[in-house]
Design an enzyme around this catalytic site. Sequence first.
Site, PDB file in Angstrom:
ATOM      1  N   SER A  36      39.174  80.902  88.217  1.00  0.00           N
ATOM      2  CA  SER A  36      38.880  79.986  89.334  1.00  0.00           C
ATOM      3  C   SER A  36      39.944  78.921  89.540  1.00  0.00           C
ATOM      4  CB  SER A  36      37.525  79.301  89.116  1.00  0.00           C
ATOM      5  OG  SER A  36      37.515  78.569  87.901  1.00  0.00           O
ATOM      6  N   ASP A 326      34.423  69.275  91.340  1.00  0.00           N
ATOM      7  CA  ASP A 326      33.087  69.565  90.839  1.00  0.00           C
ATOM      8  C   ASP A 326      33.136  69.436  89.319  1.00  0.00           C
ATOM      9  OD1 ASP A 326      34.105  71.955  89.790  1.00  0.00           O
ATOM     10  OD2 ASP A 326      33.246  73.222  91.362  1.00  0.00           O
ATOM     11  N   HIS A 329      36.129  71.840  88.064  1.00  0.00           N
ATOM     12  CA  HIS A 329      37.398  72.087  88.750  1.00  0.00           C
ATOM     13  C   HIS A 329      38.025  70.809  89.302  1.00  0.00           C
ATOM     14  CE1 HIS A 329      35.002  75.863  89.114  1.00  0.00           C
ATOM     15  NE2 HIS A 329      36.137  76.382  88.686  1.00  0.00           N
TER      16      HIS A 329
END
Length: 351
Positions: A36, A326, A329
């Site tokens: 990610s 978040d 991340h």
Amino acid sequence: MQRNRVLAFLLLAAQLLVKIPETCAKFPALIVFGDSTVDSGNNNQISTVLKSNFQPYGRDYFDGKATGRFSNGRIAPDFISEGLGLKNAVPAYLDPAYNIADFATGVCFASAGTGLDNATSAVLSVMPLWKEVEYYKEYQTRLRSYLGEEKANEIISESLYLISIGTNDFLENYYLLPRKLRKYSVNEYQYFLIGIAADFVTDIYRLGARKMSLSGLSPFGCLPLERTTQLFYGSKCIEEYNIVARDFNIKMEEKVFQLNRDLNGIQLVFSNPYDLVSEIIYHPEAFGFENVRSACCGTGYYEMSYLCDKMNPFTCSDASKYVFWDSFHPTEKTNAIVANHVLKYDLSRFQ
């Protein structure tokens, strides 16, 4: 030496936050593998709960579009691509809005939630690393059909390959699944993962890749999600996890040295983000940040993916004040700083 370079970078941070310099090295394309930290939207096209193609993700991206990037805006490969004189965003291979003409100068095969260990990708039903390689093989076939054998082979051999993966193997797998703890010590699991990473590098080397940047691990014990478990102890970083990340990086750097010695013609650079991210976390004000303990989205303590939605009334109004978007991340601003450092100190080593 490495720490001195990071400190020098810190002193110049105010000038370098979002200005991405062009490196002297020239590559025809940027090809991305990983998780990610570098996924530009492939998970949108697969059956998984781990998605981010909805608001407020992407609210600071071009036109405020939620692309599937796990950030409020662009991610590190986008800034690196721009710094290399290529496009200002790297398209996801599975995105139907793009075709082989778009992928000729940059393409992302990464899948959020994946890891080096196949068992990691199974946790959230995302693409395993071997599947990313299969898509890369398909890409090569399409590229040769589009550009011809000679030109395609030139792009394949001269492109920069960016690889960022590994954190999920510990946080989604090793520390979450009891069977892994029983089977491996931390040290053994680190070597297990590094062996997989070496096999991956060798695989794409045999497919024609020659210039690669392999990223190490950040201090993942300082992610807001991990700090939340220490809420009653001052939301401190989990030092045990940070030690694991540091030890992993040392082992990986040794493996990179070995691969450079054993694979003829390869240029494999180890890009270690640990010191830089640590400086950001422990000296956020030097980089213009106000909040490092919690994230911008929601309460900032645990929200990620679907828990980070536009209906959450607690989401911050200015993500540039936050290190994390978040609970897992970084914000676009943090991504830009990391990308800048990679361009300045790591990619400049390519000849």
